[in-house]
Design a protein around this motif. Structure first.
Motif, short mmCIF file in Angstrom:
data_model
loop_
_atom_site.label_atom_id
_atom_site.label_comp_id
_atom_site.label_asym_id
_atom_site.label_seq_id
_atom_site.Cartn_x
_atom_site.Cartn_y
_atom_site.Cartn_z
N ASP A 87 26.98 42.21 40.49
CA ASP A 87 28.04 41.26 40.91
C ASP A 87 28.27 41.36 42.42
O ASP A 87 28.38 40.34 43.11
CB ASP A 87 29.33 41.54 40.16
N TRP A 91 27.43 38.43 45.20
CA TRP A 91 28.51 37.94 46.06
C TRP A 91 28.12 38.05 47.53
O TRP A 91 28.30 37.12 48.31
CB TRP A 91 29.78 38.75 45.79
N LYS A 201 36.69 41.57 50.01
CA LYS A 201 36.98 40.22 49.52
C LYS A 201 38.29 39.67 50.10
O LYS A 201 38.63 38.51 49.86
CB LYS A 201 37.01 40.22 47.99
#
Length: 227
Positions: A87, A91, A201
């Motif tokens: 993941d 990303w 993030k």
């Protein structure tokens, strides 16, 4: 021993092909937007402060944690396909606008992971199909390099690769390149410490000019570098 391992990881002799990429510098030089040491210094400072490399550096610690969990699960015989790692990898690669740079990240990542496997440090599933940040984080974990040094090395290595390209593109001699590398060390140190515990993030990237340069590189009639 940690520092010696870091020296090996940032060595220009590391066989990952970093020398063949300019990440848009070639286009900027051809368009006369990077002309000398001063304009190059401004470009590198901007990228370290708000470019994509900053987000990747911030992702190294959570990547290390996910890789460590994957490794522990594998040692305990549990079924773990490294979903968290994948993941993160997906990303990070999705943040790269230019196909050339995505290919660069994948090629360098595969090369480093294959090297680590050959040296006795394979990923839990033996795979090598991950990008550069994942490979770097795995090297740091496998070689027991401290998290701070891993981030510092990532930023330092990125600057070193950019300067290697600049020596061949800009009217910039090797002494000036080394002077600039040293000039940027305080910024690298500051950024590494500030990014160590930041959620990547939650960061934003202001590298629009860099993205445009990387995208436009593919349109050059002739070129020395692959990105």
């Amino acid at each position: 021993m940690s520092s010696l391992a870091l020296l090996q990881l940032v060595s220009p002799a590391l066989p990952v092909g970093a020398f063949s990429y300019s990440e848009g510098l070639e286009l900027l030089v051809q368009r006369d937007q990077l002309q000398d040491r001063a304009t190059l210094a401004s470009w590198l400072e901007a990228e370290l402060s708000r470019g994509q490399v900053m987000i990747e550096a911030a992702a190294l610690r959570p990547l290390r944690h996910s890789l460590s969990q994957w490794q522990v699960s594998a040692e305990q015989g549990k079924v773990d396909h490294g979903t968290d790692v994948r993941d993160w990898a997906q990303w990070l690669i999705a943040l790269r606008d230019a196909a050339e740079v995505r290919a660069q990240q994948q090629q360098m990542g595969r090369s480093l992971l294959q090297l680590l496997a050959d040296l006795g440090y394979p990923l839990p599933d033996g795979g090598v199909d991950f990008g550069w940040p994942v490979a770097w984080a795995w090297a740091g974990l496998s070689w027991e390099i401290t998290p701070l040094e891993v981030v510092q090395g990532y930023l330092f290595g990125w600057v070193a690769n950019q300067l290697s390209a600049a020596v061949r593109l800009v009217p910039l001699g090797p002494t000036e390149a080394q002077r600039l590398q040293r000039q940027l060390q305080p910024l690298i140190e500051m950024q590494a410490r500030s990014l160590l515990d930041v959620d990547p993030k939650q960061l934003w990237c202001g590298g629009v000019g860099s993205a445009i340069a990387q995208l436009s590189h593919a349109e050059l009639y002739s070129r020395l570098f692959r990105s």
